[in-house]
Design an enzyme around this catalytic site. Structure first.
Site, PDB file in Angstrom:
ATOM      1  N   SER A 408       1.548   1.696   4.845  1.00  0.00           N
ATOM      2  CA  SER A 408       1.582   2.095   3.430  1.00  0.00           C
ATOM      3  C   SER A 408       1.451   0.882   2.516  1.00  0.00           C
ATOM      4  O   SER A 408       0.771   0.942   1.483  1.00  0.00           O
ATOM      5  CB  SER A 408       2.879   2.841   3.146  1.00  0.00           C
ATOM      6  OG  SER A 408       2.945   3.239   1.790  1.00  0.00           O
ATOM      7  N   LEU A 411      -2.195  -0.199   2.406  1.00  0.00           N
ATOM      8  CA  LEU A 411      -3.001   0.717   1.594  1.00  0.00           C
ATOM      9  C   LEU A 411      -2.720   0.539   0.101  1.00  0.00           C
ATOM     10  O   LEU A 411      -3.636   0.645  -0.717  1.00  0.00           O
ATOM     11  CB  LEU A 411      -2.733   2.162   2.019  1.00  0.00           C
ATOM     12  CG  LEU A 411      -3.173   2.533   3.445  1.00  0.00           C
ATOM     13  CD1 LEU A 411      -2.856   3.984   3.752  1.00  0.00           C
ATOM     14  CD2 LEU A 411      -4.656   2.256   3.645  1.00  0.00           C
ATOM     15  N   HIS A 412      -1.471   0.248  -0.252  1.00  0.00           N
ATOM     16  CA  HIS A 412      -1.159  -0.011  -1.669  1.00  0.00           C
ATOM     17  C   HIS A 412      -1.868  -1.277  -2.154  1.00  0.00           C
ATOM     18  O   HIS A 412      -2.377  -1.312  -3.287  1.00  0.00           O
ATOM     19  CB  HIS A 412       0.354  -0.157  -1.861  1.00  0.00           C
ATOM     20  CG  HIS A 412       1.061   1.143  -2.060  1.00  0.00           C
ATOM     21  ND1 HIS A 412       1.332   2.006  -1.031  1.00  0.00           N
ATOM     22  CD2 HIS A 412       1.541   1.747  -3.191  1.00  0.00           C
ATOM     23  CE1 HIS A 412       1.967   3.069  -1.505  1.00  0.00           C
ATOM     24  NE2 HIS A 412       2.088   2.939  -2.809  1.00  0.00           N
ATOM     25  N   GLU A 413      -1.896  -2.297  -1.308  1.00  0.00           N
ATOM     26  CA  GLU A 413      -2.589  -3.532  -1.687  1.00  0.00           C
ATOM     27  C   GLU A 413      -4.084  -3.291  -1.834  1.00  0.00           C
ATOM     28  O   GLU A 413      -4.730  -3.837  -2.741  1.00  0.00           O
ATOM     29  CB  GLU A 413      -2.322  -4.618  -0.648  1.00  0.00           C
ATOM     30  CG  GLU A 413      -2.935  -5.972  -0.975  1.00  0.00           C
ATOM     31  CD  GLU A 413      -2.323  -6.602  -2.212  1.00  0.00           C
ATOM     32  OE1 GLU A 413      -3.053  -7.351  -2.904  1.00  0.00           O
ATOM     33  OE2 GLU A 413      -1.134  -6.366  -2.491  1.00  0.00           O
ATOM     34  N   VAL A 416      -4.736  -1.415  -5.182  1.00  0.00           N
ATOM     35  CA  VAL A 416      -4.441  -2.172  -6.409  1.00  0.00           C
ATOM     36  C   VAL A 416      -5.152  -3.517  -6.427  1.00  0.00           C
ATOM     37  O   VAL A 416      -5.752  -3.899  -7.435  1.00  0.00           O
ATOM     38  CB  VAL A 416      -2.916  -2.369  -6.565  1.00  0.00           C
ATOM     39  CG1 VAL A 416      -2.620  -3.146  -7.857  1.00  0.00           C
ATOM     40  CG2 VAL A 416      -2.198  -1.038  -6.571  1.00  0.00           C
TER      41      VAL A 416
END
Length: 489
Positions: A408, A411-413, A416
């Site tokens: 997770s 995927l956030h990196e 963004v």
């Protein structure tokens, strides 16, 4: 001193009497004559109750706690809620006036500053989505036909089929990796505006997760079909391999879920009024988000650049706290627009029955509970396709949770860092940094009880008041610095 032997009388106060009278007027449909008779009977009853008593009437007859005490029975605090809303409204009106006096009107035509080239690049990179859909369908359809022949085939054919399964797995891995890497490369190196890059990556990531589930589920269904195991979950018309067709895959692609199954619960009919309400809410939320971003968030971010360059920590803290108000409101509007308005409207069109896209995350006593409740489609995907298979293979549950958080965080990196052209790891470490916070708040919830106010307060402070505005400020600074360097070069 002798104790009072006489049975204590209930002293009816004026407020209780008025309340009971208003309830009678509200709940009973009586004529005015009947109301006057009731009032006369009440007056006579009062006279009878107070008759024979003067200043010695006992007032304090039982032990009671103060209304605001913890020991007191539950009370209605709607008045305080109204007061808080009025104070919040007054403060926001002051901020609106201050913003108007300082900046004037900053709102223009939505996204008029996005280069037309970005739209062309968006469409070019988006072509990976139908390409991956086609590859997944063709591969699984072919394997379904082979599975029919393999059901009563000789062992040699089954051996060849097992080898072909590895080729199919390699094909799925290859086109799914391309589905993420090629759009990411375009967004990072070619697309200028972060909103365009973010939209592209969100679409590709959702498709990636959906097709991953599609491949994993059909692989298990195919193994069960070839071995002769019967599935009681689905009717014959959608049982494997009848489920592998264009209509079934397209319904899953547009359905508001990331977990594939041959069929889903369906609502009885399309409700036009419900659909129009959700569309109206979606439009309203999007307009409000745009206004708040352009008029309030962007000036605050722009005014923070100098403080970040000079490392003026006091000003940075002030900027973060000022930004937190706008950021929280925008985030709540985004949540309502996406998880309630949009997904419910989409479900109504598709008659998708299971609409638990979120649960009551706002009462979370720790961050682990929040991540389980606020985004149910993603949570259920990782639970079904990552956590449970890892546990079944003997991996400790704590290590499985760490794996889920790590994926997770990556995927956030990606979502963004790549659109803002600054892969700095802020989002990645922001996600991983929640693991020690979970370790702190989880025992706290056990000690204070589920949904503890202290744990809920820590969640709001860490996640919304400090975390989100800080991450937004850092990525805005990096994006601005990157494009200053490009311009100078």
């Amino acid at each position: 001193m002798t104790s009072i032997r006489r049975k204590p009388l209930k002293v009816v106060t004026d407020s209780e009497d008025d309340q009971s009278d208003s309830r009678q007027r509200r709940d009973l449909h009586l004529t005015s004559k009947r109301v006057s008779i009731i009032q006369e009977e009440k007056e006579e009853k009062k006279k009878h109750v107070y008759q024979g008593y003067s200043h010695t009437l006992p007032i304090h007859t039982i032990t009671k706690a103060s209304v605001l005490s913890k020991e007191a029975p539950p009370e209605n605090y709607s008045g305080f809620l109204r007061l808080g809303m009025l104070v919040l409204g007054a403060s926001n009106i002051r901020l609106v006036i201050e913003n108007w006096m300082k900046y004037g009107l900053l709102i223009g035509i939505p996204h008029s500053y996005i280069p037309y080239r970005d739209y062309g690049l968006f469409f070019f990179a988006w072509l990976c989505v139908p390409l991956s859909l086609t590859i997944s369908l063709v591969v699984e359809y072919g394997m379904g036909k082979l599975a029919i022949h393999a059901k009563d085939a000789k062992p040699d054919f089954l051996k060849k089929l097992s080898i072909l399964e590895r080729v199919v797995s390699l094909t799925h891995v290859s086109h799914l990796i391309f589905l993420l890497t090629f759009p990411s490369y375009i967004a990072y190196t070619q697309i200028y505006h972060p909103m365009v890059g973010s939209g592209l990556l969100v679409i590709c990531l959702i498709t990636f997760l959906k097709l991953t589930s599609f491949a994993l589920v059909n692989n298990e269904l195919r193994d069960a079909f070839v071995s002769g195991k019967t599935e009681d979950f689905y009717t014959p018309d959608v049982a494997y391999p009848n489920n592998v067709n264009v209509k079934n895959l397209l319904y899953f692609f547009f359905a508001p879920t990331l977990c594939y199954q041959p069929s889903y619960p369906r609502s009885p009919k399309f409700r036009k009024t419900f659909f129009m309400k959700r569309v109206g809410e979606l439009i309203t939320c999007l307009v409000m988000m745009y206004v708040l971003t352009e008029q309030y968030a962007k000036p605050t971010l722009a005014n923070s650049i100098k403080a970040l360059e000079e490392k003026n920590f006091v000003t940075i803290v002030e900027r973060v706290l000022k930004l937190s108000t706008t950021a929280v409101v925008i985030w709540l509007l985004m949540f309502y627009a996406l998880f309630h308005a949009f997904l419910n409207a989409l479900s109504e069109v598709l008659r998708f029955g299971d609409r638990t896209f979120y649960l009551a995350w706002w009462n979370s006593g720790n961050l682990a509970t929040y991540w389980r409740l606020w985004n149910r489609p993603v949570y259920l995907f990782f639970k079904r396709h990552v956590y449970i298979p890892a546990v079944q293979r003997g991996v400790p549950p704590a290590a499985c949770q760490l794996i889920v958080f790590f994926v997770s965080a990556v995927l956030h990196e990606v979502l963004v860092g790549i659109p803002t052209h600054s892969i700095t790891g802020f989002a990645f470490f922001g996600m991983l940094g929640q693991i020690p916070l979970i370790a702190i708040t989880h025992p706290l919830e056990k000690w204070r009880g589920k949904g503890t106010a202290l744990g809920n307060t820590i969640f709001w402070i860490v996640f919304c008041v400090v975390g989100q505005p800080t991450i937004a400020l850092l990525y805005y600074y990096q994006w601005t610095a990157t494009h200053k360097i490009v311009t100078a070069a």
